[in-house]
Enzyme design. Sequence first.
Site, PDB file in Angstrom:
ATOM      1  N   LYS A 126      -4.798 -24.898  26.901  1.00  0.00           N
ATOM      2  CA  LYS A 126      -4.286 -26.129  26.279  1.00  0.00           C
ATOM      3  C   LYS A 126      -4.891 -27.361  26.954  1.00  0.00           C
ATOM      4  CE  LYS A 126       0.303 -27.778  24.858  1.00  0.00           C
ATOM      5  NZ  LYS A 126       1.737 -27.420  24.998  1.00  0.00           N
ATOM      6  N   GLU A 183       2.820 -19.971  20.271  1.00  0.00           N
ATOM      7  CA  GLU A 183       2.675 -20.459  21.644  1.00  0.00           C
ATOM      8  C   GLU A 183       3.702 -19.762  22.526  1.00  0.00           C
ATOM      9  OE1 GLU A 183       3.808 -24.599  22.276  1.00  0.00           O
ATOM     10  OE2 GLU A 183       2.510 -24.731  24.039  1.00  0.00           O
ATOM     11  N   CYS A 229      -0.460 -26.413  20.177  1.00  0.00           N
ATOM     12  CA  CYS A 229       0.699 -27.293  19.996  1.00  0.00           C
ATOM     13  C   CYS A 229       0.375 -28.781  20.156  1.00  0.00           C
ATOM     14  CB  CYS A 229       1.812 -26.844  20.938  1.00  0.00           C
ATOM     15  SG  CYS A 229       3.439 -27.348  20.318  1.00  0.00           S
TER      16      CYS A 229
HETATM   17  O1  LIG Z   1       4.097 -32.633  20.222  1.00  0.00           O
HETATM   18  C1  LIG Z   1       5.261 -32.254  20.161  1.00  0.00           C
HETATM   19  O2  LIG Z   1       6.144 -32.946  19.695  1.00  0.00           O
HETATM   20  C2  LIG Z   1       5.660 -30.910  20.675  1.00  0.00           C
HETATM   21  C3  LIG Z   1       4.599 -30.315  21.534  1.00  0.00           C
HETATM   22  C4  LIG Z   1       5.005 -29.069  22.185  1.00  0.00           C
HETATM   23  O3  LIG Z   1       6.087 -28.590  22.031  1.00  0.00           O
HETATM   24  C5  LIG Z   1       4.044 -28.378  23.002  1.00  0.00           C
HETATM   25  O4  LIG Z   1       2.944 -28.876  23.223  1.00  0.00           O
HETATM   26  O5  LIG Z   1       4.361 -27.260  23.447  1.00  0.00           O
END
Ligand SMILES: O=C(O)CCC(=O)C(=O)O
Length: 320
Positions: free
Chosen positions: A147, A77, A188
């Site tokens: 996303k 990411e 993510c």
């Molecule tokens: O869900 C999480 O704890 C981290 C998510 C995250 O870092 C993101 O979505 O970029």
Amino acid sequence: MKNYESCRSRRADLADEYFFPFDCFGTALERRAMATKFKLALVQLAVGASKGDNIARAVAMVKQAAAAGAQMVALPECFNSPYGTNYFPEYAEPIPGPCTDALAKAAKDNSVFLIGGSIPEKASDGKLYNTSTIYSPEGTMIGVHRKIHLFDIDVPGKIRFQESESLTPGNTFTCFKTPYCDVGVAICYDIRFAELAQVYAQRGCKLLVYPGAFNMTTGPAHWEALQKGRALDNQLYVATVSPARDESASYVAWGHSTVVSPWGEIVATTEHEEKIVYADIDMARVEEVRTMVPLRNQRRHDLYKVVDLTQTSETDKIQK
Ligand SMILES: O=C(O)CCC(=O)C(=O)O
């Protein structure tokens, strides 16, 4: 993958979304042999402040992964920018744009499927997205995932992050075809939503890839458990690919890029330094697990159901 380009040119009559490389490989026997196993590489990239350096290093590591035998490579990411809402406006660029052109070339030069992590995208209406682009081994962009679930959390005394301060969520699902299996891509925080993975599984995906950047609070607590959960619920492979950890960054990534099998085993993983993680993915293992534990025939659809509400071709297209 040697046949890919000649196959594609023989099927030039088909638009990209209708071209299934799987149909074009040699005899049925060759096709089976080629289609059941492949090597996936996760590039745990050390991301710094220079966008140009980040892209150059990513391209070099795609080459290295391909030379080591990977047929599919995934980046983390936000691989061309530090992760943070203040950075997104500065680093954002259009898609297609210079960064995605470099990824398309890297996929083509190395003849690999490339899941281009994600980058901050600036759409034509000025909105910013956290966006993953996907390329075929001939360098064609075959998928775009914005996303869907923005990372807005507040863990008092530990971490507060509000991605929605600068980003807009996407609204479309992203699955693509390969000679081995269909692959679902999400980013993510998307991994926390079990329904999304279930929809991808219902669509036939047998590998889910999540470019991600968990942090030093939620990483140790949830990263591996979430991957195992998605893998076991859906009896498929799950891969996560993180940036390497930079202790001096404003957002410190957990690292630990990992592949989990449909049985919930860790197939490959690492700590937090820059590294390429390799995993052999075997479709026979998916079938074996699904036969031994036949969840798919045992669901009580008379009592509950996960419904894909976007099942039209129009809503699957990127909306600029
Ligand atoms: O869900 C999480 O704890 C981290 C998510 C995250 O870092 C993101 O979505 O970029």
